[in-house]
Design a protein around this motif. Structure first.
Motif, PDB file in Angstrom:
ATOM      1  N   ASN A   1       0.808  -1.224   0.000  1.00  0.00           N
ATOM      2  CA  ASN A   1       0.000   0.000   0.000  1.00  0.00           C
ATOM      3  C   ASN A   1       0.840   1.272   0.000  1.00  0.00           C
ATOM      4  O   ASN A   1       0.354   2.335  -0.387  1.00  0.00           O
ATOM      5  CB  ASN A   1      -0.990   0.022   1.163  1.00  0.00           C
TER       6      ASN A   1
ATOM      7  N   ASN B   1       0.290  -6.267   2.248  1.00  0.00           N
ATOM      8  CA  ASN B   1      -1.030  -5.769   2.663  1.00  0.00           C
ATOM      9  C   ASN B   1      -1.728  -5.248   1.417  1.00  0.00           C
ATOM     10  O   ASN B   1      -1.314  -5.538   0.298  1.00  0.00           O
ATOM     11  CB  ASN B   1      -0.918  -4.685   3.747  1.00  0.00           C
TER      12      ASN B   1
ATOM     13  N   ASP C   1      -6.847   0.872  -0.217  1.00  0.00           N
ATOM     14  CA  ASP C   1      -8.205   1.028  -0.723  1.00  0.00           C
ATOM     15  C   ASP C   1      -8.120   2.037  -1.862  1.00  0.00           C
ATOM     16  O   ASP C   1      -7.669   3.158  -1.663  1.00  0.00           O
ATOM     17  CB  ASP C   1      -9.096   1.549   0.429  1.00  0.00           C
TER      18      ASP C   1
ATOM     19  N   THR D   1      -4.802   1.842   4.761  1.00  0.00           N
ATOM     20  CA  THR D   1      -5.732   0.969   5.490  1.00  0.00           C
ATOM     21  C   THR D   1      -5.116  -0.348   5.959  1.00  0.00           C
ATOM     22  O   THR D   1      -5.691  -1.023   6.803  1.00  0.00           O
ATOM     23  CB  THR D   1      -6.971   0.640   4.623  1.00  0.00           C
ATOM     24  N   ASP D   2      -3.963  -0.732   5.413  1.00  0.00           N
ATOM     25  CA  ASP D   2      -3.280  -1.958   5.861  1.00  0.00           C
ATOM     26  C   ASP D   2      -4.207  -3.169   5.917  1.00  0.00           C
ATOM     27  O   ASP D   2      -4.220  -3.919   6.892  1.00  0.00           O
ATOM     28  CB  ASP D   2      -2.638  -1.748   7.243  1.00  0.00           C
ATOM     29  N   GLN D   3      -4.991  -3.368   4.863  1.00  0.00           N
ATOM     30  CA  GLN D   3      -5.850  -4.553   4.796  1.00  0.00           C
ATOM     31  C   GLN D   3      -5.028  -5.764   4.362  1.00  0.00           C
ATOM     32  O   GLN D   3      -3.965  -5.616   3.749  1.00  0.00           O
ATOM     33  CB  GLN D   3      -6.983  -4.310   3.795  1.00  0.00           C
TER      34      GLN D   3
ATOM     35  N   ALA E   1      -0.349  -5.971   8.172  1.00  0.00           N
ATOM     36  CA  ALA E   1      -1.778  -5.824   7.881  1.00  0.00           C
ATOM     37  C   ALA E   1      -2.594  -6.076   9.144  1.00  0.00           C
ATOM     38  O   ALA E   1      -2.156  -6.792  10.035  1.00  0.00           O
ATOM     39  CB  ALA E   1      -2.191  -6.822   6.795  1.00  0.00           C
TER      40      ALA E   1
ATOM     41  N   THR F   1      -6.737  -6.658  10.843  1.00  0.00           N
ATOM     42  CA  THR F   1      -8.147  -6.940  10.584  1.00  0.00           C
ATOM     43  C   THR F   1      -8.927  -5.631  10.764  1.00  0.00           C
ATOM     44  O   THR F   1      -8.452  -4.694  11.409  1.00  0.00           O
ATOM     45  CB  THR F   1      -8.674  -7.999  11.577  1.00  0.00           C
ATOM     46  N   ARG F   2     -10.116  -5.573  10.185  1.00  0.00           N
ATOM     47  CA  ARG F   2     -10.948  -4.367  10.289  1.00  0.00           C
ATOM     48  C   ARG F   2     -11.413  -4.150  11.740  1.00  0.00           C
ATOM     49  O   ARG F   2     -11.488  -5.090  12.522  1.00  0.00           O
ATOM     50  CB  ARG F   2     -12.173  -4.480   9.355  1.00  0.00           C
TER      51      ARG F   2
ATOM     52  N   SER G   1     -13.983  -6.451  12.962  1.00  0.00           N
ATOM     53  CA  SER G   1     -13.707  -7.898  12.968  1.00  0.00           C
ATOM     54  C   SER G   1     -13.170  -8.224  14.356  1.00  0.00           C
ATOM     55  O   SER G   1     -11.966  -8.126  14.603  1.00  0.00           O
ATOM     56  CB  SER G   1     -12.666  -8.252  11.899  1.00  0.00           C
TER      57      SER G   1
ATOM     58  N   ALA H   1      -7.747 -13.894   8.541  1.00  0.00           N
ATOM     59  CA  ALA H   1      -7.106 -12.850   7.733  1.00  0.00           C
ATOM     60  C   ALA H   1      -5.724 -13.295   7.228  1.00  0.00           C
ATOM     61  O   ALA H   1      -5.399 -13.126   6.049  1.00  0.00           O
ATOM     62  CB  ALA H   1      -6.968 -11.573   8.566  1.00  0.00           C
TER      63      ALA H   1
END
Ligand code: XUL
Ligand code: CO
Length: 441
Positions: A275, A303, A306, A313-315, A345, A347-348, A351, A360
């Protein structure tokens, strides 16, 4: 095999098995089969998957608009050292249940920073002794260590780039302690991510001096670590912005220039984060390719961001097509030089089940595994290789080959061009390349 501490933190979750793509078990790998050979190496060897201590054990889900949403059971103790040991127990239970071989940390992910430098140092030394035991019992290794030189308010104007020498010196002291910890744990590499090394306004900034001071600090770190017998690689992790408006290690190309300008090229390579590439308006594969071209493709922070909001966001990675394009670069470069794939990364925020952390990481590992299989298949695809060879074939013989071996002068191009006339139009065939990649998904 899972290594547990006194307590089991992730109850009801065992070692994560590989069950293949038809499994409907959320706690099983569908594509990451650690011992499966791909392009001459096992998946485990290609990736060297690592858990990031900060997101996985320390991140409770806070954002600028509200506090964390999770209260982790390993955070219960009010005694900092006991809390650190509980966190280490949870870390090693998680890493070993995932079947990962590595972890990465910042100094004060391991144990809470104390009020004084000496007390902080003592705490780090104590938790390092505990970690040594956990590593010996499990066989888990340290991919890289780093110092958090950006969270404490003293670093609000930067660490190595701070306009106040006393803060630069303090950053150096903390860096020494973090290097000592990394060395004591046989860390394979050491990372510099310049979180606040940049500026908010050029009006109050002497950019050249700040960058030279960072270079001085890095040369000191290198000399100290080499003197202590460190054989690993130092990595700079580029990022263009956030928290600063402009960060000095903007992207791979900028960081490579800095490394060369500061005389660090024998010891430093890059840690490319997906990202961070996106934030710099590059693709991940672009950053990998730039690093590989310089012989500096060291490690990866995996990661995703968005594409709509442009935040960090490190998803967790989940885009197989994009990861496959990146791993095509990775495979062609011969893999990473010393590093591995660290899941930087989280989790949201909503979550909130402990099992979500497993789900994840499983998704991230499966994305990379599946993408590796795709990239390997594309590398072996005769049509793909032929198309690429054809595209550059004019440099393989005749005047084109002479040009590449530097036998021509500008007047030779002039003479040649007069005999050839208008060059033939040759299609770039981008859609065909894209179709071939998709065909292997
Ligand atoms: C921040 C980031 C860091 C580095 C280590 O964006 O990626 O966690 O990886 O300091
Ligand atoms: Co990172």
């Amino acid at each position: 095999m899972a290594i547990l501490g006194e307590k089991e933190y992730f109850k009801g979750i065992g070692d994560i098995p590989f069950e293949g793509k038809d499994s409907d078990n959320p706690l099983a790998y569908k594509f990451y089969n650690p011992d499966q050979m791909v392009a001459g190496k096992t998946m485990r060897e290609h990736f060297k998957f690592a858990m990031a201590y900060w997101h996985t054990l320390c991140g409770t889900g806070g954002d600028p608009f509200g506090p964390g949403t999770r209260s982790f059971p390993w955070m219960a103790s009010t005694d900092p050292l006991q809390a650190a040991k509980d966190k280490a127990d949870a870390a090693f239970e998680f890493i070993t249940k995932m079947g990962f071989d590595y972890f990465c940390f910042h100094d004060f992910d391991l144990v809470e920073e104390a009020d004084t430098l000496s007390e902080s140092e003592k705490r780090v030394e104590q938790i390092v002794e505990y970690l040594k035991e956990k590593m010996a019992a499990s066989g888990v290794k340290l991919l890289w260590g780093t110092a958090n030189l950006f969270s404490h308010p003293r670093y609000m104007n930067g660490a190595g780039s701070n306009p106040n020498f006393d803060v630069v010196a303090r950053a150096g002291a903390q860096l020494k302690i973090a290097l000592d910890a990394t060395l004591a744990l046989n860390g394979e590499n050491y990372v510099f991510w310049g979180g606040r090394e940049g500026y908010m306004s050029l009006l109050n900034t002497r950019m050249q001096m700040e960058q030279d001071n960072i270079g001085r600090l890095m040369r000191m770190a290198r000399d100290y670590a080499r003197g202590q017998g460190f054989h690993g690689t130092f990595f700079i992790e580029p990022k263009p912005m956030e928290p600063m408006k402009h960060q000095y290690d903007f992207d791979a190309a900028t960081s490579i220039n800095f490394i060369r300008e500061q005389g660090l090229e024998a010891d430093f390579k890059l840690n490319i984060e997906v990202n961070h590439a996106t934030l710099a308006q590059h693709t991940f594969q672009h950053e990998l390719q730039v690093a590989a071209n310089a012989g500096m493709l060291g490690s990866i922070d995996a990661n995703r961001g968005d594409y709509q909001n442009g935040w960090d966001t490190d998803q967790f990675p989940n885009n197989v097509l994009e990861t496959a394009e990146a791993l095509l670069v990775f495979l062609k470069a011969g893999g990473l030089q010393g590093g591995g794939i660290n899941f930087d990364a989280k989790t949201r925020r909503n979550s909130t089940d402990l099992e979500d952390i497993f789900i994840a990481h499983i998704g991230g590992a499966d994305t990379f595994a599946r993408a590796l299989l795709v990239a390997d298949a594309v590398m072996q695809n005769a049509q793909y290789n032929h198309l690429l060879d054809q595209r550059y074939a004019s440099f393989s013989s005749g005047k084109g080959a002479d040009f590449v071996s530097e036998k021509l002068q500008l007047t030779d191009l002039y003479d040649y061009s007069k005999t050839v006339g208008e060059p033939k139009q040759i299609s770039g065939k981008q859609e065909l390349f894209e179709n071939i990649l998709n065909q292997h998904l």
